[in-house]
Design an enzyme around this catalytic site. Structure first.
Site, short mmCIF file in Angstrom:
data_model
loop_
_atom_site.label_atom_id
_atom_site.label_comp_id
_atom_site.label_asym_id
_atom_site.label_seq_id
_atom_site.Cartn_x
_atom_site.Cartn_y
_atom_site.Cartn_z
N HIS A 1 11.69 -32.37 6.47
CA HIS A 1 12.29 -33.70 6.30
C HIS A 1 13.70 -33.69 6.89
CE1 HIS A 1 13.17 -37.48 4.16
NE2 HIS A 1 14.33 -36.95 3.84
N ASP B 1 3.43 -29.63 4.98
CA ASP B 1 4.39 -29.64 6.09
C ASP B 1 4.37 -31.02 6.74
OD1 ASP B 1 6.22 -28.94 7.99
OD2 ASP B 1 4.80 -27.86 9.27
N GLU C 1 12.18 -30.18 2.60
CA GLU C 1 13.44 -30.53 3.25
C GLU C 1 14.09 -29.24 3.77
OE1 GLU C 1 15.64 -33.58 1.29
OE2 GLU C 1 17.23 -33.57 2.79
N ASP D 1 19.60 -35.50 5.32
CA ASP D 1 20.37 -36.75 5.22
C ASP D 1 21.76 -36.54 5.82
OD1 ASP D 1 20.86 -34.96 3.00
OD2 ASP D 1 22.01 -36.55 2.05
O1 9MR Z 1 18.27 -29.20 -4.02
C1 9MR Z 1 18.45 -30.26 -4.93
C2 9MR Z 1 17.56 -30.05 -6.13
O2 9MR Z 1 17.95 -28.89 -6.83
C3 9MR Z 1 17.61 -31.28 -7.04
O3 9MR Z 1 16.65 -31.11 -8.08
C4 9MR Z 1 17.31 -32.54 -6.23
C5 9MR Z 1 17.38 -33.81 -7.06
O4 9MR Z 1 18.66 -34.03 -7.56
O5 9MR Z 1 18.22 -32.66 -5.16
C6 9MR Z 1 18.16 -31.59 -4.25
O6 9MR Z 1 19.15 -31.77 -3.29
C7 9MR Z 1 18.99 -32.79 -2.32
C8 9MR Z 1 20.23 -33.65 -2.37
O7 9MR Z 1 20.27 -34.37 -3.58
C9 9MR Z 1 20.37 -34.58 -1.17
N1 9MR Z 1 20.25 -33.85 0.07
C10 9MR Z 1 19.00 -33.11 0.16
C11 9MR Z 1 18.87 -32.11 -0.96
C12 9MR Z 1 17.59 -31.29 -0.83
O8 9MR Z 1 16.45 -32.01 -1.10
#
Ligand code: 9MR
Length: 584
Positions: free
Chosen positions: A503, A551, A560, A186
């Site tokens: 992602h 994947d 991601e 993102d």
């Molecule tokens: O890595 C993060 C994970 O530990 C959390 O459980 C999750 C939900 O809050 O969010 C992950 O972080 C994401 C972030 O919120 C937005 N950018 C992408 C991150 C990786 O998926």
């Protein structure tokens, strides 16, 4: 990205590290088989048998959902490519043996960060023409750029069921928060996740470089990269005169999620500064103090700026100890991730440790010693290391950075004990990885969590000089490069069957063939038992932990890419690259 030569062939039942091994460091692999008794294995190369033995039956592995044996090959001294392991009628993917196999990965894994840069064009010289793109979030951008971002208006985009998650907060300042790295797939930029990532890159310059010789060119590239992110973090600090002055805005992000693909320069969403948080302030305090120490010899003026900001942030966090980032995922479309955290003792420990190590001042030592994560306290800094639980970062610095701390020998002993505990966990895992969460349920970013455990082994190796710690790191890394239930290498561009559809809104080749895949050296978050997105829940929901992965670019909960997962990959690759040239 080229799929590896054998990527479309069925996954062989001998699961091995597809990148390879270091000469003289033990080799092991995992055989998927129903056989109840040991079976013969052979190590082959170009028609020759180099070693042979009998497998060790390990029964059913619940994390993999498979019946397995392990193959303990031991150290291999012949170097070159094209080694295979043969057992039970199956042949592994080929792998190499060589002293320098992982040096290119250290450089690639670090270059990932440059490609995540916001506010600057990515020229073709960085990673070739495919990866060139215009600057994102600059003045010419659809929404005016990150050079002048306002505070989220009260009640806007943070209210659910009439409840404002930020308790009516807004403010009048407008900040230049350009630069920094995009967090992940993102366009959000989050201080706490940038914080752990930059800390691990700084740690590479500091304790990894004190453990092994770093590959040529890596130090300069690391300094350049950490400066880029630290400069942005400084800009996220709340200015004097505003409410919460000295604290740090938790994030700057889009009002709504954008679709895939959306390149950074195309992002049409309004962007806002979100409420400051104590956690973000403590992150800045920790990494700015560490940065002042590590970069001081190269740029005294920047180091001075960093240390001043660190002190200000620390003091602000003492004045306002409980301004927590809320879970914005409760909103229907939050547009950015929450990175929520209500337990900040670990952040306080880390910040006090870094400030003490940089300044030697007693006030930080007093705070450090009073923290429950310090020696004799009731909390274990090594229980988990991730963006939310960072005490281990402070503990590793205290163990590895020379200081007059009287209890430093005990801190080092505790680090070695933590590594020993990981070796015990590893011995119980037939895929050789020191990661074994409760109930065999893998967490979000399990590959990142594993990588962080490997960094603990690496940090301890530098203290102990015990090759068991080095060998445990090398074996554990094998899981990421293909010795796992799915036989996938989770690092793009490395191994025969590498993942390459993570992602991302711009490495979106899966949906738009004119766009590139993630660059070489990008690690996927990996199996997540919760399979929180519709793609992974539909494809693999409810499966054993190691199989909760697909994947696919839509599978944001399992696939991601992020700065906080690639940072420990840089450390681990650098440790492997230099494993045969230790500094002690
Ligand atoms: O890595 C993060 C994970 O530990 C959390 O459980 C999750 C939900 O809050 O969010 C992950 O972080 C994401 C972030 O919120 C937005 N950018 C992408 C991150 C990786 O998926």
């Amino acid at each position: 990205m080229r799929p590896g030569p054998g990527a479309s062939a069925p996954v062989p039942r001998v699961r091995a590290n597809q990148v390879g091994h270091l000469p003289g460091v033990p080799v092991a692999a995992t055989l998927v088989t129903d056989a109840r008794t040991p079976v013969p294995w052979r190590l082959e190369r170009a028609g020759r048998t180099l070693a042979q033995g009998l497998s060790t039956p390990r029964g059913h592995d619940p994390s993999a959902g498979l019946d397995v044996h392990t193959l303990e090959v031991g150290p291999v001294t012949e170097v070159g490519e094209g080694f295979t392991l043969v057992a039970d009628g199956a042949t592994s993917d080929p792998f190499a043996v060589g002293a320098h196999l992982y040096a290119p990965l250290a450089a690639d894994a670090l270059r990932f960060f440059h490609l995540q840069r916001s506010g600057t064009p990515i020229g073709p010289e960085v990673a070739g023409p495919r990866y060139a793109r215009p600057a994102g979030h600059v003045v010419s951008s659809p929404h005016g750029g990150d050079t002048h971002v306002a505070c989220l208006p009260a009640g806007r985009a943070a209210t659910r069921d009439g409840v404002d998650l930020y308790d009516g907060w807004t403010d009048t300042h407008v900040l230049d928060v350009s630069g920094g790295w995009y967090d992940a797939g993102d366009h959000g930029k989050y201080v706490v996740n940038g914080g752990i990532a930059v800390a691990q890159l700084l740690g590479t310059l500091e304790w990894v470089a004190a453990t092994v010789e770093l590959p040529a060119g890596l130090e300069d590239a690391l300094r350049d990269e950490v400066r880029w992110e630290l400069g942005w973090m400084l800009r996220m600090q709340v200015p004097a005169g505003s409410r919460f002055a000295g604290l740090v805005h938790h994030k700057v992000g889009d009002e709504r999620w954008t679709p895939i693909p959306t390149l950074p320069h195309q992002d049409p969403q309004p962007r806002w500064l979100h409420r400051p948080s104590t956690a973000a302030a403590l992150n800045l305090a920790a990494v700015a103090a560490q940065g002042a120490r590590v970069l001081g010899d190269h740029d005294a003026a920047f180091a001075g700026q960093l240390l001043a900001a660190a002190r200000t942030a620390y003091d602000a966090a003492l004045r306002t100890p409980d301004l927590y980032a809320p879970d914005t995922n409760v909103l229907e479309n939050p547009g950015s991730g929450p990175y929520d955290d209500v337990d900040l003792d670990d952040e306080r420990y880390w910040a006090a440790a870094e400030l003490y190590l940089t300044t030697g001042e007693g006030r930080y030592l007093v705070d450090l010693r009073a923290n429950p994560f310090h020696l004799g306290g009731d909390r274990d800094p090594f229980a988990v290391l991730d963006w939310q639980r960072v005490a281990a970062l402070g503990r590793i610095s205290l163990a590895r950075v020379p200081s007059p701390l009287p209890e430093a020998p005990d801190v080092r002993a505790a680090l070695v004990a933590a590594a020993d505990a990981l070796v015990v966990i590893q011995a119980d895992q037939p895929f050789g990885h020191p990661y074994a969460p409760a109930d065999d349920r893998y967490d979000w970013g399990s590959n990142g969590l594993l990588l962080n455990h490997l960094t603990v082994l690496g940090a301890a190796w530098g203290v102990s000089g015990d090759v068991r710690h080095r060998d445990a790191l090398a074996e554990g890394a094998g899981y990421l490069f293909g010795r796992n239930a799915l036989g996938l290498s989770y690092v793009t561009g490395y191994g025969t069957r590498d993942v390459h559809r993570q992602h991302s809104r711009w490495y979106a080749q899966q949906v738009d063939p004119t766009l590139p895949p993630p660059p070489p050296g990008t690690v996927s978050g990996g199996p997540n038992s919760a399979t929180p997105d519709p793609v992974s829940s539909g494809a693999v929901g409810g499966r054993p932990a190691q199989q909760c992965y697909v994947d696919d670019i839509g599978a944001w909960g399992v696939n991601e890419l992020t700065v906080n997962w690639n940072a420990p990959l840089v450390q681990v690759a650098a440790l492997l690259a230099g494993a045969l040239t230790p500094r002690r």
